[in-house]
Design a protein around this motif. Structure first.
Motif, PDB file in Angstrom:
ATOM      1  N   TYR A 128      64.088 -25.919 -25.583  1.00 30.40           N
ATOM      2  CA  TYR A 128      62.723 -26.422 -25.788  1.00 30.40           C
ATOM      3  C   TYR A 128      62.349 -26.416 -27.260  1.00 30.40           C
ATOM      4  CZ  TYR A 128      57.578 -26.293 -25.681  1.00 30.40           C
ATOM      5  OH  TYR A 128      56.240 -26.526 -25.914  1.00 30.40           O
ATOM      6  N   LEU A 129      62.688 -25.344 -27.972  1.00 34.45           N
ATOM      7  CA  LEU A 129      62.323 -25.195 -29.376  1.00 34.45           C
ATOM      8  C   LEU A 129      63.421 -25.679 -30.326  1.00 34.45           C
ATOM      9  CD1 LEU A 129      60.592 -21.695 -29.257  1.00 34.45           C
ATOM     10  CD2 LEU A 129      59.532 -23.970 -29.184  1.00 34.45           C
ATOM     11  N   GLU A 194      60.230 -22.521 -13.690  1.00 30.25           N
ATOM     12  CA  GLU A 194      59.369 -21.364 -13.929  1.00 30.25           C
ATOM     13  C   GLU A 194      58.740 -21.395 -15.314  1.00 30.25           C
ATOM     14  OE1 GLU A 194      58.089 -17.380 -15.000  1.00 30.25           O
ATOM     15  OE2 GLU A 194      59.808 -18.415 -15.885  1.00 30.25           O
ATOM     16  N   SER A 195      59.536 -21.691 -16.334  1.00 26.77           N
ATOM     17  CA  SER A 195      59.046 -21.591 -17.708  1.00 26.77           C
ATOM     18  C   SER A 195      58.152 -22.757 -18.087  1.00 26.77           C
ATOM     19  CB  SER A 195      60.229 -21.499 -18.679  1.00 26.77           C
ATOM     20  OG  SER A 195      61.001 -20.334 -18.431  1.00 26.77           O
ATOM     21  N   ALA A 196      58.529 -23.966 -17.705  1.00 29.96           N
ATOM     22  CA  ALA A 196      57.763 -25.140 -18.116  1.00 29.96           C
ATOM     23  C   ALA A 196      56.331 -25.075 -17.598  1.00 29.96           C
ATOM     24  CB  ALA A 196      58.439 -26.410 -17.623  1.00 29.96           C
ATOM     25  N   SER A 197      56.152 -24.522 -16.409  1.00 26.00           N
ATOM     26  CA  SER A 197      54.805 -24.452 -15.845  1.00 26.00           C
ATOM     27  C   SER A 197      53.906 -23.488 -16.604  1.00 26.00           C
ATOM     28  CB  SER A 197      54.878 -24.033 -14.371  1.00 26.00           C
ATOM     29  OG  SER A 197      55.402 -22.714 -14.247  1.00 26.00           O
ATOM     30  N   ALA A 236      53.504 -29.716 -26.755  1.00 28.11           N
ATOM     31  CA  ALA A 236      52.964 -30.037 -25.434  1.00 28.11           C
ATOM     32  C   ALA A 236      53.637 -31.289 -24.872  1.00 28.11           C
ATOM     33  CB  ALA A 236      51.452 -30.233 -25.521  1.00 28.11           C
ATOM     34  N   ALA A 237      53.866 -32.281 -25.736  1.00 32.63           N
ATOM     35  CA  ALA A 237      54.532 -33.501 -25.281  1.00 32.63           C
ATOM     36  C   ALA A 237      55.972 -33.214 -24.884  1.00 32.63           C
ATOM     37  CB  ALA A 237      54.479 -34.565 -26.379  1.00 32.63           C
ATOM     38  N   ARG A 238      56.620 -32.284 -25.598  1.00 38.87           N
ATOM     39  CA  ARG A 238      58.025 -31.988 -25.305  1.00 38.87           C
ATOM     40  C   ARG A 238      58.192 -31.320 -23.942  1.00 38.87           C
ATOM     41  NH1 ARG A 238      62.949 -32.113 -27.691  1.00 38.87           N
ATOM     42  NH2 ARG A 238      64.376 -30.360 -27.430  1.00 38.87           N
ATOM     43  N   VAL A 239      57.237 -30.501 -23.554  1.00 38.05           N
ATOM     44  CA  VAL A 239      57.371 -29.792 -22.276  1.00 38.05           C
ATOM     45  C   VAL A 239      56.880 -30.632 -21.105  1.00 38.05           C
ATOM     46  CG1 VAL A 239      55.133 -28.613 -22.104  1.00 38.05           C
ATOM     47  CG2 VAL A 239      57.216 -27.443 -21.339  1.00 38.05           C
ATOM     48  N   ALA A 240      56.167 -31.716 -21.384  1.00 34.79           N
ATOM     49  CA  ALA A 240      55.638 -32.561 -20.321  1.00 34.79           C
ATOM     50  C   ALA A 240      56.683 -33.591 -19.874  1.00 34.79           C
ATOM     51  CB  ALA A 240      54.372 -33.280 -20.804  1.00 34.79           C
ATOM     52  N   GLY A 241      56.407 -34.225 -18.760  1.00 34.82           N
ATOM     53  CA  GLY A 241      57.222 -35.361 -18.332  1.00 34.82           C
ATOM     54  C   GLY A 241      58.614 -34.981 -17.860  1.00 34.82           C
ATOM     55  N   ARG A 243      61.330 -34.099 -19.481  1.00 30.47           N
ATOM     56  CA  ARG A 243      62.069 -33.083 -20.241  1.00 30.47           C
ATOM     57  C   ARG A 243      63.550 -33.469 -20.355  1.00 30.47           C
ATOM     58  NH1 ARG A 243      58.579 -30.378 -17.147  1.00 30.47           N
ATOM     59  NH2 ARG A 243      60.038 -29.515 -15.645  1.00 30.47           N
ATOM     60  N   SER A 244      63.751 -34.639 -20.917  1.00 34.46           N
ATOM     61  CA  SER A 244      65.123 -35.138 -21.076  1.00 34.46           C
ATOM     62  C   SER A 244      65.899 -34.372 -22.130  1.00 34.46           C
ATOM     63  CB  SER A 244      65.096 -36.635 -21.433  1.00 34.46           C
ATOM     64  OG  SER A 244      64.364 -36.865 -22.622  1.00 34.46           O
ATOM     65  N   TRP A 245      65.242 -33.426 -22.816  1.00 36.46           N
ATOM     66  CA  TRP A 245      65.940 -32.592 -23.785  1.00 36.46           C
ATOM     67  C   TRP A 245      66.745 -31.480 -23.128  1.00 36.46           C
ATOM     68  CZ3 TRP A 245      63.914 -27.867 -22.763  1.00 36.46           C
ATOM     69  CH2 TRP A 245      62.587 -27.818 -22.289  1.00 36.46           C
ATOM     70  N   LEU A 246      66.531 -31.244 -21.838  1.00 34.18           N
ATOM     71  CA  LEU A 246      67.287 -30.189 -21.163  1.00 34.18           C
ATOM     72  C   LEU A 246      68.781 -30.471 -21.243  1.00 34.18           C
ATOM     73  CD1 LEU A 246      65.070 -29.662 -18.019  1.00 34.18           C
ATOM     74  CD2 LEU A 246      65.682 -27.882 -19.675  1.00 34.18           C
ATOM     75  N   PRO A 247      69.580 -29.405 -21.390  1.00 35.19           N
ATOM     76  CA  PRO A 247      71.035 -29.602 -21.421  1.00 35.19           C
ATOM     77  C   PRO A 247      71.507 -30.447 -20.229  1.00 35.19           C
ATOM     78  CG  PRO A 247      70.519 -27.352 -22.012  1.00 35.19           C
ATOM     79  CD  PRO A 247      69.222 -27.994 -21.591  1.00 35.19           C
ATOM     80  N   GLN A 248      72.499 -31.253 -20.458  1.00 36.45           N
ATOM     81  CA  GLN A 248      72.985 -32.215 -19.466  1.00 36.45           C
ATOM     82  C   GLN A 248      73.322 -31.508 -18.151  1.00 36.45           C
ATOM     83  OE1 GLN A 248      76.359 -34.465 -20.785  1.00 36.45           O
ATOM     84  NE2 GLN A 248      76.147 -35.999 -19.188  1.00 36.45           N
TER      85      GLN A 248
END
Length: 252
Positions: A128-129, A194-197, A236-241, A243-248
């Protein structure tokens, strides 16, 4: 606000870190690892430390307590190293202190396997960061009292080094193949749910409010408050939607 203390004695440099942090005693009788604002990475690395460290704390991940530590360069007068003297001279005022963990051991992924739930939550936060500095070469993890502790987050949220392009990085994928905890992180989907919420705009606003104004001043925005808003909006934008940044392979 983060608690403020005053540095009273410069103890020793920690040459393992590229920014030359040092161990400093303070007027609250505590001992801290200090990240100096005059180091090459500048105040933005201190902002990253606060954002990552305080978010980790609020997500129930173990991080050393953070303080703002006021440094008078005169405390290094007995230090013979010219590099240290110059660093302290450039770091008068507010710096960042992390609780010193005496006797802590460096993390070895072979000798110290990590529970999948904890490993997954750490990897989620690093993704996330965009914390690129928890590789097997440089884990930035310590074992203290048989517990894993997260340290050194100055390389996180590196979008802030190029604000004009930050918007394009909101959903930038995070590569986890070099992450030291990736072999143990088998519960990333659960960690994401759990974390994103828990990472809300209110939480991000609370965390950014802890960063001293003087670390946020600069040419990017008109005021420290405008800078805080920009950080909150991006995160906030990164954690919403999606979250295509999550590892594959991890479903949002």
């Amino acid at each position: 606000m983060l608690r403020h203390v005053v540095g009273t004695r410069y103890v020793t440099p920690l040459r393992e870190g590229g920014s030359l942090p040092g161990v400093v005693e303070a007027d609250d009788l505590g001992t801290y690892v200090v990240k100096f604002r005059g180091a090459g990475q500048g105040p933005k690395s201190l902002v990253a430390e606060v954002v990552a460290g305080e978010l980790a704390c609020r997500l129930d991940l173990p991080v050393p307590r953070l303080v703002v530590i006021d440094i008078d360069p005169v405390i290094a007068r007995a230090e013979p190293d010219q590099e240290v003297q110059e660093l302290l001279a450039a770091s008068g005022g507010a710096n960042l202190g992390l609780d010193f963990l005496p006797g802590a051991l460096g993390f070895d992924p072979v000798a110290h396997p990590v529970e999948p739930e904890l490993a997954s939550r750490v990897l989620w936060l690093d993704a996330y960061l965009e914390n690129v500095d928890r590789s097997w070469r440089n884990p930035n993890l310590l074992l203290w009292h048989r517990k894993l502790w997260l340290i050194d987050h100055g390389a996180a949220i590196y979008f802030h080094h190029n604000w004009p392009r930050a918007g394009a990085a909101v959903q930038r994928p995070f590569r986890a193949d070099d992450h030291v905890l990736a072999p143990f992180a088998t519960q990333l989907a659960e960690a994401d749910a759990e974390s994103a919420s828990r990472v809300t705009t209110d939480l991000l606003t609370e965390v950014l409010a802890l960063v001293p104004d003087e670390w946020l001043e600069g040419p990017d925005f008109a005021s420290p408050e405008a800078t805080r808003v920009a950080y909150v909006d991006h995160l906030a934008a990164r954690v919403a939607g999606t979250r295509s940044w999550l590892p594959q392979g991890v479903a949002a």
